[in-house]
Each structure stands twice: as C-alpha cells, then as structure tokens.
Design a protein around this motif. Structure first.
Motif, PDB file in Angstrom:
ATOM      1  N   ILE A  58      23.743  54.920  69.965  1.00  0.00           N
ATOM      2  CA  ILE A  58      22.687  54.602  69.170  1.00  0.00           C
ATOM      3  C   ILE A  58      22.429  54.759  67.714  1.00  0.00           C
ATOM      4  O   ILE A  58      22.354  55.679  67.319  1.00  0.00           O
ATOM      5  CB  ILE A  58      21.340  54.864  70.115  1.00  0.00           C
ATOM      6  CG1 ILE A  58      21.517  54.449  71.650  1.00  0.00           C
ATOM      7  CG2 ILE A  58      20.198  54.173  69.593  1.00  0.00           C
ATOM      8  CD1 ILE A  58      20.423  55.059  72.578  1.00  0.00           C
ATOM      9  N   SER A  59      22.325  53.489  67.078  1.00  0.00           N
ATOM     10  CA  SER A  59      22.277  53.814  65.653  1.00  0.00           C
ATOM     11  C   SER A  59      20.796  53.396  65.375  1.00  0.00           C
ATOM     12  O   SER A  59      19.998  52.625  66.206  1.00  0.00           O
ATOM     13  CB  SER A  59      23.161  52.953  64.962  1.00  0.00           C
ATOM     14  OG  SER A  59      24.556  53.084  64.964  1.00  0.00           O
ATOM     15  N   MET A  60      20.180  53.689  64.278  1.00  0.00           N
ATOM     16  CA  MET A  60      18.625  53.503  63.851  1.00  0.00           C
ATOM     17  C   MET A  60      18.895  53.342  62.300  1.00  0.00           C
ATOM     18  O   MET A  60      19.159  54.261  61.599  1.00  0.00           O
ATOM     19  CB  MET A  60      17.900  54.818  64.086  1.00  0.00           C
ATOM     20  CG  MET A  60      16.609  54.644  64.214  1.00  0.00           C
ATOM     21  SD  MET A  60      15.721  55.936  65.204  1.00  0.00           S
ATOM     22  CE  MET A  60      14.148  56.141  64.204  1.00  0.00           C
ATOM     23  N   LEU A  61      18.076  52.245  61.916  1.00  0.00           N
ATOM     24  CA  LEU A  61      18.164  52.003  60.606  1.00  0.00           C
ATOM     25  C   LEU A  61      16.645  52.507  60.151  1.00  0.00           C
ATOM     26  O   LEU A  61      15.597  52.186  60.811  1.00  0.00           O
ATOM     27  CB  LEU A  61      18.356  50.324  60.333  1.00  0.00           C
ATOM     28  CG  LEU A  61      19.647  49.923  60.520  1.00  0.00           C
ATOM     29  CD1 LEU A  61      19.680  48.451  60.442  1.00  0.00           C
ATOM     30  CD2 LEU A  61      20.599  50.711  59.746  1.00  0.00           C
ATOM     31  N   ILE A  62      16.635  53.224  58.935  1.00  0.00           N
ATOM     32  CA  ILE A  62      15.270  53.482  58.472  1.00  0.00           C
ATOM     33  C   ILE A  62      15.198  53.510  56.954  1.00  0.00           C
ATOM     34  O   ILE A  62      16.246  53.672  56.304  1.00  0.00           O
ATOM     35  CB  ILE A  62      15.097  55.236  58.646  1.00  0.00           C
ATOM     36  CG1 ILE A  62      15.010  55.314  60.295  1.00  0.00           C
ATOM     37  CG2 ILE A  62      13.737  55.852  58.062  1.00  0.00           C
ATOM     38  CD1 ILE A  62      15.130  56.876  60.908  1.00  0.00           C
ATOM     39  N   ASN A  63      14.284  52.908  56.425  1.00  0.00           N
ATOM     40  CA  ASN A  63      14.047  52.529  55.233  1.00  0.00           C
ATOM     41  C   ASN A  63      13.814  54.059  54.436  1.00  0.00           C
ATOM     42  O   ASN A  63      12.883  54.943  54.545  1.00  0.00           O
ATOM     43  CB  ASN A  63      12.738  51.857  54.820  1.00  0.00           C
ATOM     44  CG  ASN A  63      12.390  51.643  53.588  1.00  0.00           C
ATOM     45  OD1 ASN A  63      13.166  52.171  52.357  1.00  0.00           O
ATOM     46  ND2 ASN A  63      11.408  50.552  53.177  1.00  0.00           N
ATOM     47  N   PRO A  64      14.934  54.456  53.684  1.00  0.00           N
ATOM     48  CA  PRO A  64      14.851  55.727  52.701  1.00  0.00           C
ATOM     49  C   PRO A  64      13.569  55.916  51.762  1.00  0.00           C
ATOM     50  O   PRO A  64      13.298  57.112  51.560  1.00  0.00           O
ATOM     51  CB  PRO A  64      16.207  55.907  52.339  1.00  0.00           C
ATOM     52  CG  PRO A  64      16.683  54.614  51.966  1.00  0.00           C
ATOM     53  CD  PRO A  64      16.191  53.610  52.997  1.00  0.00           C
ATOM     54  N   THR A  65      12.754  54.551  51.459  1.00  0.00           N
ATOM     55  CA  THR A  65      11.934  55.129  50.531  1.00  0.00           C
ATOM     56  C   THR A  65      10.585  55.097  51.469  1.00  0.00           C
ATOM     57  O   THR A  65       9.674  55.420  50.678  1.00  0.00           O
ATOM     58  CB  THR A  65      11.819  53.779  49.518  1.00  0.00           C
ATOM     59  OG1 THR A  65      11.482  52.641  50.368  1.00  0.00           O
ATOM     60  CG2 THR A  65      12.998  53.380  48.734  1.00  0.00           C
ATOM     61  N   ASN A  66      10.634  54.965  52.651  1.00  0.00           N
ATOM     62  CA  ASN A  66       9.395  55.194  53.387  1.00  0.00           C
ATOM     63  C   ASN A  66       9.284  56.726  53.456  1.00  0.00           C
ATOM     64  O   ASN A  66       9.891  57.519  54.049  1.00  0.00           O
ATOM     65  CB  ASN A  66       9.752  54.503  54.910  1.00  0.00           C
ATOM     66  CG  ASN A  66       8.368  54.657  55.874  1.00  0.00           C
ATOM     67  OD1 ASN A  66       7.620  55.559  55.668  1.00  0.00           O
ATOM     68  ND2 ASN A  66       8.348  53.587  56.528  1.00  0.00           N
ATOM     69  N   PRO A  67       7.904  57.220  53.192  1.00  0.00           N
ATOM     70  CA  PRO A  67       7.638  58.614  53.230  1.00  0.00           C
ATOM     71  C   PRO A  67       7.599  58.967  55.006  1.00  0.00           C
ATOM     72  O   PRO A  67       7.750  60.080  55.158  1.00  0.00           O
ATOM     73  CB  PRO A  67       6.360  58.589  52.745  1.00  0.00           C
ATOM     74  CG  PRO A  67       5.698  57.538  52.797  1.00  0.00           C
ATOM     75  CD  PRO A  67       6.640  56.357  52.660  1.00  0.00           C
ATOM     76  N   ASN A  68       7.835  57.999  55.749  1.00  0.00           N
ATOM     77  CA  ASN A  68       7.839  58.670  57.101  1.00  0.00           C
ATOM     78  C   ASN A  68       9.149  58.627  57.765  1.00  0.00           C
ATOM     79  O   ASN A  68       9.653  59.095  58.825  1.00  0.00           O
ATOM     80  CB  ASN A  68       7.164  57.679  57.970  1.00  0.00           C
ATOM     81  CG  ASN A  68       5.729  57.076  57.447  1.00  0.00           C
ATOM     82  OD1 ASN A  68       4.837  58.141  57.046  1.00  0.00           O
ATOM     83  ND2 ASN A  68       5.354  55.990  57.511  1.00  0.00           N
ATOM     84  N   ALA A  69      10.272  58.449  56.737  1.00  0.00           N
ATOM     85  CA  ALA A  69      11.532  58.430  57.142  1.00  0.00           C
ATOM     86  C   ALA A  69      12.032  59.964  57.863  1.00  0.00           C
ATOM     87  O   ALA A  69      12.820  59.786  58.799  1.00  0.00           O
ATOM     88  CB  ALA A  69      12.540  58.116  55.852  1.00  0.00           C
ATOM     89  N   ASN A  70      11.794  60.950  57.123  1.00  0.00           N
ATOM     90  CA  ASN A  70      12.128  62.271  57.663  1.00  0.00           C
ATOM     91  C   ASN A  70      11.464  62.265  58.959  1.00  0.00           C
ATOM     92  O   ASN A  70      12.247  63.111  59.927  1.00  0.00           O
ATOM     93  CB  ASN A  70      11.799  63.551  56.614  1.00  0.00           C
ATOM     94  CG  ASN A  70      12.556  63.337  55.416  1.00  0.00           C
ATOM     95  OD1 ASN A  70      13.620  62.584  55.527  1.00  0.00           O
ATOM     96  ND2 ASN A  70      12.321  63.723  54.338  1.00  0.00           N
ATOM     97  N   VAL A  71      10.450  62.244  59.306  1.00  0.00           N
ATOM     98  CA  VAL A  71       9.693  62.357  60.379  1.00  0.00           C
ATOM     99  C   VAL A  71      10.259  61.811  61.546  1.00  0.00           C
ATOM    100  O   VAL A  71      10.411  62.138  62.690  1.00  0.00           O
ATOM    101  CB  VAL A  71       7.758  61.996  60.538  1.00  0.00           C
ATOM    102  CG1 VAL A  71       7.213  62.122  61.646  1.00  0.00           C
ATOM    103  CG2 VAL A  71       7.197  63.189  59.395  1.00  0.00           C
TER     104      VAL A  71
END
Length: 192
Positions: A166-179
C-alpha cells in the motif's frame, strides 16, 4: 448540514463571540478571514461563514465588516496574508486554512483573538497549550484525523486479503506529514 458548513458556522459564531467590539455600541466589528483557496474555489465555506454570522444578527457591510485574504492554494503566502490582517487592525481572525495558515496566524499575533479549524491536534502542533484550556489567543475546532489512518489501512487490508503493498502520498510541505506517516507506519505494523 454538511461537516464543512457546520465548521464554518461554528467558526463564525466563535469569531463574533470573541470580538471585543461586539459589546460596544456604535462600533462596527471587523473580522479578518484568512482562506486557503481562492474565494471562487470554496464558495460553500464563505456561504456557511456568512450564514453563521447572520444567525447571530450580523450582516456583512451593515453591522460587521470582513477583511478577506486568500492564499490561492499557496502555503508560502500565509505569513504575508496573516500579517496584512494584523496590520488592518481586525478585532478577530478566522483562520479557515488548515495547519499552515493557523501556524502563520498564531505567529503573526499574540493579542488578536484567532478562531481556527484544523485537521490536526492543535496541542501537538503548538497552536494551543491544551484542549480544555487553550490559553493564549487562539481557539477553534479540530478534526483530528490521524487516528483515521489506522482505520483506512484496516479497510484496505480487508479489501485485499491476499496482501500487497500500500502506497501513501503525503504533501512534504504539510507540517502534518511526519505525524501522518508515522501513524501510518505504526498502523501498518499492527496490521502485519
């Protein structure tokens, strides 16, 4: 009432109730509205916001003024736009922006009341000191959604019993990305 309309209505109610000018006769309160998209891209939020004001007896340009700023989908514009609202001497700022805009707004002022809608835990991102006693000048509503990551992965696992990646795309500029990514990894490990 849809979730987005409810949130906009809540934000409008909280914004005016925290506005010091509301209690003063003859003073037109000025609400600063900071939005993520261009006004044309989220008209339902503005309609719900104005309706929330109307239910409290406020009509735009009659007994309340609203200063609008829109980031047009660009996170890097939030600091400049929040500073512009502060310089406009608004009595309250509604940050209908998500985490980046809320962080920029709370950095721009420690005195003007801020009402926000945020998708993350406002305590963990430093917007408020606690949920039951926010402290400072910011308050709002949180649609804290990272715990839903585990449920989404669980549903995907049920749909694909043979397993797989399962792959997940996360916006790296979103401050929530790490959480979000750490919650997803923990959920994936628990599901095997």
């Amino acid at each position: 009432m849809k979730r987005r309309e409810f949130i906009a209505h809540f934000v409008a109610t909280a914004a005016i109730s925290t506005c010091p000018a509301y209690a003063q006769k003859g003073v037109l309160p000025v609400v600063g509205y900071l939005g993520f998209d261009a006004a044309e891209k989220s008209p339902e939020l503005l309609v719900a916001f104005r309706e929330g004001l109307r239910t409290l007896g406020f009509e735009e340009n009659q007994n309340v003024a609203i200063e609008y700023r829109f980031a047009e989908g660009k996170y890097d514009r939030f600091p400049e736009l929040a500073a512009s609202l502060v310089q406009s001497s608004v009595q309250v700022i509604v940050a209908a922006t998500g985490t980046n805009g809320v962080l920029a707004t709370t950095a721009a002022t420690k005195t003007i009341p801020i009402v926000f809608a945020i998708a993350m835990d406002p305590v963990s991102v430093g917007v408020v000191s606690s949920l039951n006693r926010p402290g400072g000048n910011a308050t709002g509503v949180s649609m804290y959604t990272p715990q839903l990551v585990a449920k989404r992965l669980e549903l995907l696992a049920e749909l694909t019993p043979a397993g797989g990646t399962i792959s997940m795309l996360i916006n790296p500029t979103n401050p929530n990305a790490n959480v979000i990514s750490s919650d997803a990894e923990a959920a994936a490990k628990s599901l095997g």
